[in-house]
Enzyme design. Structure first.
Site, PDB file in Angstrom:
ATOM      1  N   SER A 187       2.586   7.751  11.559  1.00 32.12           N
ATOM      2  CA  SER A 187       2.470   7.295  12.944  1.00 32.12           C
ATOM      3  C   SER A 187       1.152   7.746  13.552  1.00 32.12           C
ATOM      4  O   SER A 187       0.595   8.771  13.164  1.00 32.12           O
ATOM      5  CB  SER A 187       3.615   7.870  13.783  1.00 32.12           C
ATOM      6  N   ASP A 188       0.656   6.958  14.507  1.00 31.86           N
ATOM      7  CA  ASP A 188      -0.411   7.479  15.348  1.00 31.86           C
ATOM      8  C   ASP A 188       0.171   8.673  16.107  1.00 31.86           C
ATOM      9  O   ASP A 188       1.381   8.741  16.370  1.00 31.86           O
ATOM     10  CB  ASP A 188      -0.913   6.418  16.315  1.00 31.86           C
ATOM     11  N   CYS A 189      -0.685   9.599  16.463  1.00 29.62           N
ATOM     12  CA  CYS A 189      -0.195  10.900  16.915  1.00 29.62           C
ATOM     13  C   CYS A 189       0.582  10.794  18.226  1.00 29.62           C
ATOM     14  O   CYS A 189       0.100  10.240  19.216  1.00 29.62           O
ATOM     15  CB  CYS A 189      -1.360  11.870  17.050  1.00 29.62           C
ATOM     16  N   SER A 205       3.233   9.012  18.599  1.00 31.96           N
ATOM     17  CA  SER A 205       3.765   7.667  18.811  1.00 31.96           C
ATOM     18  C   SER A 205       5.260   7.666  19.070  1.00 31.96           C
ATOM     19  O   SER A 205       5.762   6.830  19.842  1.00 31.96           O
ATOM     20  CB  SER A 205       3.470   6.773  17.597  1.00 31.96           C
TER      21      SER A 205
END
Length: 803
Positions: free
Chosen positions: A320-322, A324
């Protein structure tokens, strides 16, 4: 990228130039180790399954099957995971994996960045007195302008060598969440500098080459079992998918729902990621913050399990993007999910790793509540540990053991950074061959403008600490005596009092160089643009200085996205315009080398430069690529926009003249359909001829439907130079709602003055000439496809017939 670092990244000038050491920062360690892995002179960490390391922990490595190198990585990873308790498993699911001391499993920090050099964004990498910096290459938009696949791969190889050297010294990890391969759909997007531009094929080819440069171990590029293929470092293609709105008029990525047609998803937004996974064999994909058609990308089983893992056969993990998952709960408020609901949804959708702490803090409770199976955790951990095994984290990779301090900021890498900045420079205007300047005639320079003494601005974002920074003033001073005048106190240029001294300087100098543009205060992560104009008094500065200059005036622009400089394009006092993007630590040398002719520019714009009123025609949040006639919205990117521009996609001049000569070509292809292949219907415009068999689905085509041609590139001028041959395809006439043209190939070729080089292109017709119809089928239309070289320098037709 990380929500928690937005303000930090926005102020990247601070961290780019910071040299503060973080000597207590640890990357690869275990609570049972009796020493720090990172020491002032290197690292005591070798690899997880080192027998001596296990002995120091009071353990016998032979008791652990996951350290048995005679077994496959999949079997070893399964053995490791099967020995863990549920609590131990969930502690490995965040970007900080805590390790399992009783098994001798070390901690690991997954989060490192290498967008255009080893970065200090993310806790997996740091700089100190031992490694004070790394080579900072130009930002991606600049190297993309080179249209040179071998350059992109070479940069990846250089970055991975520095990363591996820093890993050996305990200053870096092995997993790098780069590159960013989102297509630039709108010229206002603040992260354009991180990307290879607006064409999905160009973006995809950049991804393939940079990923191969980062990941490939020489001699092991083609393994029978890709899941056992060793990796130099692990790369990650991001941000998946349809992510290109950061913060526009209050609309933020943390709440934005991208309403995207399946046609646009297949044709534009997914294509670079498909190329990255299938052709680049990337070992990781990162999902984005936004929703797509109502569903957060990190919880969408169609996007993750079905597409990345299933259709494309990813050999790696999905991250995941941080934060998310936190965004999903607190910002999107999707389905009213609790934290446990959210992590369960994401795990089942195929999200293996959480950049953040949501998994580590909530997955165990989700299992206890019966919302997700422990087996889903096992599956994700297996993917993660197979990647770490391929990287040598468990066994080492002996051929990289010798990498150390001398491999970081090497002369070769610094020269490569200089070459990349030169190749990415785009000559936009050059009236009367004003450039290059003559060393014999130009002895004094007026160097004016807010970027004249640029340092951190040239580095861009997601940067580390550069080996050195050569400012434009320093570079130009090697060729002539420089009189520097600011013209503006900063990029905002709100004080016109600095303009008069700049004019006085220009009156006296043999030539005037104006360095203007924008920077991270205008375009950045979490900061989209409102307009396409130069800020403040910059336009006034440029015009007034040009009007009084004694010698030729050269305008040098730093930016990622396009700027409406129509005023300079039409101003006869400004003879030459050069765009250099954000050219990295060697930017000053590269700019000077181009201006004084040591290097002949050959770069091409990877973005359309729109006129300022484009932003008034449609909101940034309108996602369709095709024009919306009912709303009066124009198309997006050169593929669908047919209005006037400042400079078109692919524009770029040279100090010499190139001509093309077609030497051989295949003009038609007869494709025989078998009994299991069927004609596919296509929409045609009214009164257009519609063939009896309009198209066939590309997925059904099993034939080697190749076409090729050869072109001779002649340098008719007096200077050596490089020419970028861009090949476009136009679909048959009459097909409704398809692209105007699209890039299907390109090559950069060096041709000495008076010489010629033959360039051969080979294409698979089903892939290169395909059209994505309204129903999101990829189809090959019958009829005459027009192949164009460059700006229609040469064109010819390839007839596709089905029989």
């Amino acid at each position: 990228m990380a929500k928690i670092l937005c303000s930090f990244i926005f102020l990247c000038a601070c961290f780019v130039l910071s040299t503060g050491a973080r000597v207590n920062h640890r990357i690869l360690s275990s609570s049972t180790l009796d020493h720090d892995d990172a020491t002032p002179t290197g690292s005591n960490f070798t690899f997880v399954c080192d027998p001596a390391r296990y002995a120091s922990l009071g353990l016998d490595v032979s008791n652990f099957a996951f350290c048995d190198t005679s077994l496959s990585y999949e079997v070893r990873a399964m053995d490791l995971v099967n020995q863990m308790t549920l609590n131990e498993k969930v502690l490995q699911l965040g970007n900080k994996a805590y390790g399992v001391p009783r098994l001798g499993l070390a901690e690991y920090q997954w989060w490192s960045e290498a967008l255009h050099g080893v970065s200090n964004v993310g806790p997996g990498t740091f700089f100190d007195d031992l490694i004070p910096g790394s080579t900072s290459f130009p930002t991606v938009i600049t190297t993309a302008a080179a249209f040179n696949e071998s350059l992109w791969k070479a940069i990846g190889q250089a970055v991975s060598t520095e990363a591996r050297a820093m890993y050996n010294l305990g200053r870096a990890g092995l997993t790098y969440w780069s590159p960013n391969i989102n297509v630039v759909r709108d010229p206002r997007w603040g992260r354009a500098m991180e990307t290879p531009g607006e064409d999905p094929y160009l973006v995809g080819r950049y991804a393939v080459n940079y990923v191969r440069g980062l990941q490939d171990v020489e001699g092991s590029e083609n393994y029978t079992d890709p899941n056992s293929r060793p990796l130099k470092v692990s790369s990650c293609c991001k941000h998946y998918a349809a992510y290109d709105v950061d913060n526009w008029k209050g609309v933020e990525r943390y709440t934005f729902d991208a309403r995207v047609s399946e046609q646009d998803m297949v044709e534009t937004f997914l294509r670079p990621f498909q190329m990255c996974v299938k052709d680049g064999d990337v070992s990781s994909v990162m999902c984005s913050y936004n929703r797509v058609n109502g569903i957060p990308t990190c919880a969408d089983p169609k996007l993750l399990n079905q597409t990345i893992r299933g259709d494309w056969d990813l050999h790696g993990y999905i991250v995941s993007d941080c934060d998310s998952l936190q965004v999903m709960v607190e910002n999107h408020k999707w389905l009213g999910d609790t934290k446990e609901d959210a992590v369960a949804q994401a795990l089942k959708a195929g999200l293996d790793l959480d950049c953040g702490a949501y998994y580590t803090e909530n997955v165990e409770a989700a299992v206890r509540q019966g919302k997700v199976r422990e087996a889903d955790i096992d599956k994700s951990l297996n993917f993660l540990y197979v990647v770490l095994m391929r990287l040598g984290f468990f066994d080492g990779i002996p051929q990289y053991n010798s990498f150390g301090k001398n491999d970081v900021c090497s002369k070769e890498n610094i020269e490569l950074a200089t070459e990349a900045a030169r190749e990415g420079a785009v000559l936009l205007k050059n009236e009367n061959d004003s450039l290059p300047l003559s060393i014999e005639k130009v002895k004094t320079l007026a160097v004016i403008g807010p970027h004249s003494n640029a340092t951190s601005a040239m580095i861009g974002n997601y940067a580390g600490i550069p080996c050195q920074i050569i400012t434009p003033i320093e570079g130009l001073s090697k060729y002539a005596k420089v009189d520097y005048q600011m013209g503006c106190s900063d990029i905002a240029c709100k004080d016109e009092s600095f303009i008069f001294p700049a004019m006085e300087s220009a009156k006296k100098a043999d030539a005037t160089i104006i360095l203007a543009g924008i920077d991270l205060s205008i375009e950045a992560e979490s900061l989209d643009r409102d307009d396409l104009l130069l800020p403040g008094y910059q336009t006034q500065l440029i015009n007034q200085v040009a009007s009084v200059s004694n010698g030729p005036v050269v305008l040098v622009l730093m930016s990622a996205g396009g700027v409406d400089i129509s005023f300079a394009k039409s101003n006869g006092d400004i003879k030459s315009i050069l765009w250099v993007g954000y050219p990295g630590e060697e930017g000053g040398n590269a700019i000077a080398d181009v201006i004084f002719g040591k290097y002949n520019p050959g770069g091409r714009l990877p973005l359309t430069w729109h006129e300022a009123d484009y932003v008034d025609m449609l909101p940034m949040t309108s996602m369709p690529l095709r024009p919306i006639d009912s709303l009066g919205y124009p198309g997006r990117t050169y593929k669908f926009f047919n209005g006037s521009t400042v400079y078109p996609f692919g524009h770029g001049l040279s100090y010499t003249q190139f001509t093309y000569k077609l030497t051989s070509t295949i003009r038609s292809l007869d494709i025989k359909l078998d009994k299991y292949q069927y004609c596919h219907d296509l929409g045609y415009k009214n009164d257009s001829f519609k063939p009896s068999c309009p198209a066939i689905r590309v997925d059904d085509s099993q034939y080697n439907d190749q076409f090729e041609f050869e072109v001779e590139v002649l340098n008719a001028g007096a200077k050596d130079g490089s020419e970028v041959v861009i090949v476009y395809a136009k679909p048959p006439e009459g097909i409704d709602a398809t692209y105007i043209k699209q890039v299907i190939g390109f090559k950069r070729v060096f041709v000495p003055a008076g010489g010629s080089e033959k360039v051969k292109f080979e294409f698979n017709a089903s892939k290169s000439l395909q059209v994505v119809d309204f129903n999101a089928y990829s189809v090959l239309p019958s009829g005459g496809h027009t192949i164009m070289l460059g700006d229609d320098i040469i064109s010819f037709s390839v007839q596709i017939r089905f029989c």
